[in-house]
Design an enzyme around this catalytic site. Structure first.
Site, short mmCIF file in Angstrom:
data_model
loop_
_atom_site.label_atom_id
_atom_site.label_comp_id
_atom_site.label_asym_id
_atom_site.label_seq_id
_atom_site.Cartn_x
_atom_site.Cartn_y
_atom_site.Cartn_z
N CYS A 87 -7.96 -5.53 -14.47
CA CYS A 87 -8.46 -6.69 -15.19
C CYS A 87 -7.73 -7.97 -14.81
O CYS A 87 -6.58 -7.94 -14.38
CB CYS A 87 -8.31 -6.50 -16.71
N CYS A 323 5.67 -5.01 -14.65
CA CYS A 323 5.17 -4.10 -13.61
C CYS A 323 5.58 -4.57 -12.22
O CYS A 323 5.16 -5.63 -11.75
CB CYS A 323 3.65 -4.02 -13.70
N CYS A 469 0.43 5.87 -13.78
CA CYS A 469 0.68 4.71 -14.65
C CYS A 469 -0.18 4.81 -15.90
O CYS A 469 -1.35 5.17 -15.84
CB CYS A 469 0.37 3.42 -13.90
N CYS A 520 9.41 -2.48 -14.76
CA CYS A 520 9.00 -1.09 -14.97
C CYS A 520 8.86 -0.40 -13.63
O CYS A 520 8.16 -0.89 -12.74
CB CYS A 520 7.66 -1.05 -15.72
N CYS A 523 6.17 4.45 -12.07
CA CYS A 523 5.42 5.13 -11.01
C CYS A 523 6.35 5.68 -9.93
O CYS A 523 5.97 6.58 -9.18
CB CYS A 523 4.39 4.19 -10.41
#
Length: 561
Positions: A87, A323, A469, A520, A523
């Site tokens: 998005c 992220c 994720c 973060c 992953c």
């Protein structure tokens, strides 16, 4: 891809249910009444029989429609190889050309979502109007459609849906009309407590007509007792866990919210006429000539109205966990994300690869477009020429229909074409941003060898991805990730290159310096800042509209029919 205009993502709270539109090609925006029919409060109604949720004119939900478009990209490994940001959001307050500026800003964010777009505006008579559709921004909107979206407040959304399911999905923004006012919302992220929230809401009488996690927010607003109205948004967001950068529009306000961890980016800017702009990336601000002011801070709620910009804070206040993949892959190189230049980050990642994993080579090439900047960094540090060894076709989208299993391997060849004059007889370093399943990497290596490359050395500008994720990125489950199943040497043998090296995780953190704790890395490590307690909400199945458009569905005091 042909655009399909739709108003079926909109949720109205009028007391009388609207029937499904018989005209799926109606280009007029749906108008949400400022003062809808009076309807009971969330505590004054009894559950409706299940049969009432559908009628001869309104199909039951969720719909399951046999749709030939389910063939689109359903088994296309070539387009499943990268993690996909799902998005991009935009919000604009205080400009008479809000819808057109929103349209342009969504263009700048097209890389964040290419399968659907929508815009909601607030007219002078305080009516929320929305147009959404399937396709690129330029396919969904035309001059005539933008003319139907007057007003000086707007929010917009672009969306990526998951491959493997119908691409005719309702897209955001969602709009709901409550008896105390109307609200539109556009969301970038993923809620890890969606299932629990939904179960609790359903237990107390709410009825959902999608499986989108975003719809939860609208129901939480419906049952909130907070005052004034915008505090219902704050109250709802404090119940959410996971990743969310959202923009809301009410009849007189624009609200921007970022989750307390700050997983997904959201920035604020201002145009020369004083109009306030929010967007997922600064590249959207640049396009509409808005000056970047700052990020929306993690856990911050910014409320914009005629009196200016006011700040609220969500509780609690954990350590930010932004992220890292925004810098590796998702964001455009010309964006400033989390206070850092994306271009500079990727260039440094390439330099690190050249320092830590050197190899004798004649030429450095990139897997376009996401590997280009890292490849430039690698070439500069290694003192080797960077050349364009792979040409990307920009006319092959994710809607490529594959008639049979036999020609699946043509997918990469349609998307990437090797330049024999650059590759033939050369020792080639090819730089990419990541490896997910390894399927595309193996086909790229084969392409390069077929074009005459003497040696092929792959360098990956990120650490190995070993975990899925849960915070708004469409990644495969962990057991599908090649780095979770194989060692680096095994992956090298699988994809068929002469050598393979990834960016060192420790060196990545070292490069980030004092900010390293603010990112973060789930992953890469499997260490989740917000523990996922339920299955991922897969965007590919999060909307009820598998092929039908034009539906308008109602909420009454928290109920969605």
């Amino acid at each position: 891809m042909a655009a399909t205009s739709s108003i079926s993502s909109s949720l109205s709270l009028n007391a009388k249910p609207n029937k499904l539109s018989n005209n799926n090609n109606n280009n007029k925006p749906h108008r949400f009444l400022r003062n809808p029919f009076l309807n009971p409060s969330s505590s004054s109604f009894s559950p409706l029989p299940a049969s009432i949720s559908s009628s001869s004119s309104s199909p039951s939900f969720p719909l399951r429609v046999s749709n030939p478009l389910t063939l689109l990209a359903a088994d296309n490994d070539d387009y499943d190889e990268k993690p996909r940001e799902e998005c991009g959001v935009v919000g604009i307050y205080g400009d008479s050309e809000a819808s057109r500026l929103c349209y342009l800003a969504l263009h700048a964010l097209q890389h964040r979502g290419q399968e659907g777009a929508g815009i909601v505006t607030v007219s002078k008579d305080k009516v929320l109007q929305t147009i959404t559709g399937v396709g690129l921004v330029s396919e969904v909107f035309s001059e005539s459609k933008l003319d139907q979206l007057p007003g000086d407040i707007a929010i917009g959304h672009v969306r990526y849906s998951t491959a493997g399911s119908s691409m005719l999905k309702n897209v955001q923004p969602f709009v709901a009309g409550y008896r105390f006012g109307s609200v539109g919302v556009a969301h970038n992220g993923n809620l890890v407590n969606y299932t629990k929230l939904r179960a609790d809401l359903e237990e107390n009488g709410s009825i959902f007509n999608t499986s989108s996690d975003t719809e939860v927010v609208l129901h939480l607003i419906a049952i909130s007792k907070a005052r004034p109205f915008f505090m219902r948004i704050v109250d709802a967001c404090e119940k959410l866990q996971g990743a969310y950068s959202m923009v809301f529009v009410t009849e007189d306000k624009l609200v921007a919210v970022r989750d307390p961890h700050g997983f997904r980016p959201l920035v604020m800017g201002r145009r020369s006429n004083g109009a306030v702009v929010f967007a997922s990336e600064t590249c959207a601000l640049d396009l509409i000539e808005a000056t970047y002011e700052r990020e929306v801070y993690p856990g911050e709620v910014l409320v914009v109205d005629k009196d200016g910009v006011k700040c609220q804070c969500l509780m609690p206040h954990p350590e930010p966990k932004q992220c890292i993949f925004e810098h590796i892959y998702f964001s455009l190189p010309n964006s400033i994300v989390f206070g850092r230049s994306v271009y500079e980050s990727r260039h440094v990642f390439g330099e690190i690869l050249a320092t830590e994993s050197p190899v004798d080579c004649d030429v450095v090439i990139a897997v376009p477009d996401s590997g280009v900047v890292a490849a430039l960094g690698y070439a500069a540090k290694a003192g080797v020429a960077f050349q364009q060894g792979l040409i990307r076709s920009h006319y092959v989208g994710r809607t490529f229909i594959e008639p049979s299993q036999k020609i699946r391997d043509f997918g990469v060849k349609l998307k990437l074409s090797p330049v024999r004059g650059v590759l033939e007889g050369k020792r080639v370093v090819v730089v990419d941003d990541s490896i997910v399943r390894g399927t595309t990497s193996s086909k790229i290596v084969r392409l390069l060898r077929e074009a005459g490359a003497k040696e092929v050395h792959m360098r990956i500008a990120s650490p190995p991805i070993i975990a899925s994720c849960y915070y708004g990125v469409d990644t495969p489950s962990s057991n599908e990730l090649i780095s979770n199943r194989m060692s680096v040497d095994e992956i090298r043998d699988y994809i068929g290159c002469d050598s393979l090296a990834f960016l060192s995780f420790e060196t990545l953190k070292k490069h980030l310096g004092e900010d390293s704790r603010s990112f973060c890395y789930a992953c890469f490590t499997g260490d989740y800042p917000v523990k996922p307690t339920e299955d991922k909400v897969k965007r590919g199945g999060d909307f009820i509209d598998d092929g039908l458009v034009g539906g308008i569905h109602n909420i009454e005091g928290g109920w969605v029919r």
